[in-house]
Motif scaffolding. Sequence first.
Motif, PDB file in Angstrom:
ATOM      1  N   GLN A  82       0.822  -1.200   0.000  1.00  0.00           N
ATOM      2  CA  GLN A  82       0.000   0.000   0.000  1.00  0.00           C
ATOM      3  C   GLN A  82       0.864   1.261   0.000  1.00  0.00           C
ATOM      4  O   GLN A  82       0.543   2.254  -0.665  1.00  0.00           O
ATOM      5  N   VAL A  83       1.972   1.220   0.738  1.00  0.00           N
ATOM      6  CA  VAL A  83       2.889   2.360   0.737  1.00  0.00           C
ATOM      7  C   VAL A  83       3.438   2.594  -0.665  1.00  0.00           C
ATOM      8  O   VAL A  83       3.496   3.726  -1.157  1.00  0.00           O
ATOM      9  N   GLY A  84       3.849   1.506  -1.336  1.00  0.00           N
ATOM     10  CA  GLY A  84       4.365   1.624  -2.694  1.00  0.00           C
ATOM     11  C   GLY A  84       3.331   2.142  -3.675  1.00  0.00           C
ATOM     12  O   GLY A  84       3.634   2.967  -4.540  1.00  0.00           O
ATOM     13  N   ILE A  85       2.087   1.667  -3.533  1.00  0.00           N
ATOM     14  CA  ILE A  85       1.019   2.122  -4.419  1.00  0.00           C
ATOM     15  C   ILE A  85       0.781   3.618  -4.262  1.00  0.00           C
ATOM     16  O   ILE A  85       0.624   4.355  -5.244  1.00  0.00           O
ATOM     17  N   HIS A  86       0.776   4.106  -3.026  1.00  0.00           N
ATOM     18  CA  HIS A  86       0.586   5.538  -2.788  1.00  0.00           C
ATOM     19  C   HIS A  86       1.741   6.343  -3.362  1.00  0.00           C
ATOM     20  O   HIS A  86       1.542   7.431  -3.923  1.00  0.00           O
ATOM     21  N   ALA A  91       1.343   6.454  -7.137  1.00  0.00           N
ATOM     22  CA  ALA A  91       0.203   7.278  -7.547  1.00  0.00           C
ATOM     23  C   ALA A  91       0.556   8.762  -7.565  1.00  0.00           C
ATOM     24  O   ALA A  91      -0.104   9.555  -8.241  1.00  0.00           O
ATOM     25  N   ALA A  92       1.603   9.136  -6.826  1.00  0.00           N
ATOM     26  CA  ALA A  92       1.999  10.540  -6.762  1.00  0.00           C
ATOM     27  C   ALA A  92       2.942  10.949  -7.891  1.00  0.00           C
ATOM     28  O   ALA A  92       3.279  12.125  -8.010  1.00  0.00           O
ATOM     29  N   THR A  93       3.366  10.000  -8.721  1.00  0.00           N
ATOM     30  CA  THR A  93       4.245  10.341  -9.834  1.00  0.00           C
ATOM     31  C   THR A  93       3.421  10.883 -10.999  1.00  0.00           C
ATOM     32  O   THR A  93       2.227  10.606 -11.100  1.00  0.00           O
ATOM     33  N   PRO A  94       4.036  11.662 -11.914  1.00  0.00           N
ATOM     34  CA  PRO A  94       3.282  12.227 -13.044  1.00  0.00           C
ATOM     35  C   PRO A  94       2.683  11.143 -13.923  1.00  0.00           C
ATOM     36  O   PRO A  94       3.260  10.074 -14.109  1.00  0.00           O
ATOM     37  N   GLY A  95       1.504  11.416 -14.470  1.00  0.00           N
ATOM     38  CA  GLY A  95       0.810  10.457 -15.308  1.00  0.00           C
ATOM     39  C   GLY A  95       1.235  10.533 -16.763  1.00  0.00           C
ATOM     40  O   GLY A  95       2.108  11.330 -17.144  1.00  0.00           O
ATOM     41  N   PRO A  96       0.612   9.726 -17.620  1.00  0.00           N
ATOM     42  CA  PRO A  96       0.971   9.662 -19.045  1.00  0.00           C
ATOM     43  C   PRO A  96       0.871  11.013 -19.756  1.00  0.00           C
ATOM     44  O   PRO A  96       1.620  11.274 -20.689  1.00  0.00           O
ATOM     45  N   GLN A  97      -0.056  11.874 -19.313  1.00  0.00           N
ATOM     46  CA  GLN A  97      -0.217  13.162 -19.986  1.00  0.00           C
ATOM     47  C   GLN A  97       1.037  14.024 -19.858  1.00  0.00           C
ATOM     48  O   GLN A  97       1.316  14.853 -20.731  1.00  0.00           O
ATOM     49  N   THR A  98       1.812  13.814 -18.794  1.00  0.00           N
ATOM     50  CA  THR A  98       3.056  14.568 -18.625  1.00  0.00           C
ATOM     51  C   THR A  98       4.138  14.034 -19.547  1.00  0.00           C
ATOM     52  O   THR A  98       4.955  14.792 -20.071  1.00  0.00           O
ATOM     53  N   ALA A  99       4.150  12.724 -19.759  1.00  0.00           N
ATOM     54  CA  ALA A  99       5.166  12.110 -20.623  1.00  0.00           C
ATOM     55  C   ALA A  99       4.875  12.343 -22.098  1.00  0.00           C
ATOM     56  O   ALA A  99       5.797  12.308 -22.922  1.00  0.00           O
ATOM     57  N   GLN A 100       3.625  12.566 -22.453  1.00  0.00           N
ATOM     58  CA  GLN A 100       3.235  12.605 -23.860  1.00  0.00           C
ATOM     59  C   GLN A 100       4.007  13.629 -24.684  1.00  0.00           C
ATOM     60  O   GLN A 100       4.483  13.304 -25.781  1.00  0.00           O
ATOM     61  N   PRO A 101       4.182  14.889 -24.221  1.00  0.00           N
ATOM     62  CA  PRO A 101       4.941  15.843 -25.038  1.00  0.00           C
ATOM     63  C   PRO A 101       6.379  15.398 -25.303  1.00  0.00           C
ATOM     64  O   PRO A 101       6.920  15.626 -26.387  1.00  0.00           O
ATOM     65  N   VAL A 102       6.991  14.764 -24.303  1.00  0.00           N
ATOM     66  CA  VAL A 102       8.367  14.289 -24.467  1.00  0.00           C
ATOM     67  C   VAL A 102       8.420  13.195 -25.528  1.00  0.00           C
ATOM     68  O   VAL A 102       9.299  13.184 -26.401  1.00  0.00           O
ATOM     69  N   LEU A 103       7.453  12.279 -25.492  1.00  0.00           N
ATOM     70  CA  LEU A 103       7.418  11.193 -26.471  1.00  0.00           C
ATOM     71  C   LEU A 103       7.095  11.726 -27.861  1.00  0.00           C
ATOM     72  O   LEU A 103       7.664  11.255 -28.861  1.00  0.00           O
ATOM     73  N   ASP A 104       6.189  12.691 -27.949  1.00  0.00           N
ATOM     74  CA  ASP A 104       5.838  13.268 -29.250  1.00  0.00           C
ATOM     75  C   ASP A 104       7.061  13.894 -29.920  1.00  0.00           C
ATOM     76  O   ASP A 104       7.287  13.714 -31.123  1.00  0.00           O
ATOM     77  N   ARG A 105       7.842  14.611 -29.156  1.00  0.00           N
ATOM     78  CA  ARG A 105       9.038  15.261 -29.717  1.00  0.00           C
ATOM     79  C   ARG A 105      10.068  14.227 -30.132  1.00  0.00           C
ATOM     80  O   ARG A 105      10.705  14.347 -31.185  1.00  0.00           O
ATOM     81  N   LEU A 106      10.235  13.211 -29.291  1.00  0.00           N
ATOM     82  CA  LEU A 106      11.196  12.156 -29.608  1.00  0.00           C
ATOM     83  C   LEU A 106      10.787  11.426 -30.882  1.00  0.00           C
ATOM     84  O   LEU A 106      11.625  11.156 -31.755  1.00  0.00           O
ATOM     85  N   SER A 107       9.508  11.123 -31.022  1.00  0.00           N
ATOM     86  CA  SER A 107       9.008  10.456 -32.218  1.00  0.00           C
ATOM     87  C   SER A 107       9.244  11.310 -33.451  1.00  0.00           C
ATOM     88  O   SER A 107       9.624  10.799 -34.516  1.00  0.00           O
ATOM     89  N   ARG A 108       9.034  12.613 -33.312  1.00  0.00           N
ATOM     90  CA  ARG A 108       9.209  13.503 -34.461  1.00  0.00           C
ATOM     91  C   ARG A 108      10.674  13.612 -34.879  1.00  0.00           C
ATOM     92  O   ARG A 108      11.005  13.547 -36.061  1.00  0.00           O
TER      93      ARG A 108
END
Length: 268
Positions: free
Chosen positions: A60-64, A67-84
């Motif tokens: 439960q400690v690990g799950i919490h 859960a506090a780390t950034p979600g996929p929406q934060t990673a998306q711009p980085v991946l979009d630029r890398l793909s381009r």
Amino acid sequence: MLVERAFTRLSGPVHGPSELAAATGLDTTVVYRILQSGLTSSTFVKVPPGRYRLGPGAAQVGIHAMAATPGPQTAQPVLDRLSRVLDGFAILWVLSPYGGPRKAHAASSPGRYGFDALGLTATQLVELGQSLRVGASGRVIAAHLPPPMAASVLTEHVPAGAGPGAIADPAMFAAALQRVREMGYAVARGEVFGWTSVAAPVMWGEAVYGAVTVLKPSSLMPRDLSLPITATAGAAERLSLLVSGTEPIRSLEDRSMRRIQVGDRVAA
């Protein structure tokens, strides 16, 4: 906390007070008291006769924390630029410990490709996607696991559907993990038939969070991998900082844009 961490460093899930005492440098009696006190919170679970394993309270400690780390929406711009920049299929894989170390898809930027372009059946796609024995991303994650978990990866078989480049021999795979730790990235050629991939680890402090990987058809991947390696490692570094929360997202994105613009000019 010393006793909890000892469980992550010892081989196997179940241990006795004496073994944990040797791993922590604490007295056996002290370790026994700690284990007993952790039973009420389910941090530890007793496994007869007289042994213990981590319990749901520790999970439960690990799950919490996760859960506090950034979600996929934060990673998306980085991946979009890398793909381009690389004109490839960029993916963020994250570590999943369910039933043993695996990886799970967190976010992706397919560019002109997509999972269907890999030419795999649905079953093969799931098995290869989860396995740490196949692909650059699998090796990057496995290389940064605690030694007992990394050792468990060595005992797994390469899934059916893997390409001829997959490393089936456990000793050769272990040597490949050492090279990843030394170089900070991995390259896979033909581990998915007809594709080449480059991957770098996303770290949360000393713990591996996942891996950024870029795939391209082998016929289109440049022979000189300097740009793919540099761009992929840079994206992994940016995501590591975001996961760790050591730099504001806005400032990190501004710096990322400057580095990607340099990569654009190099690619041109």
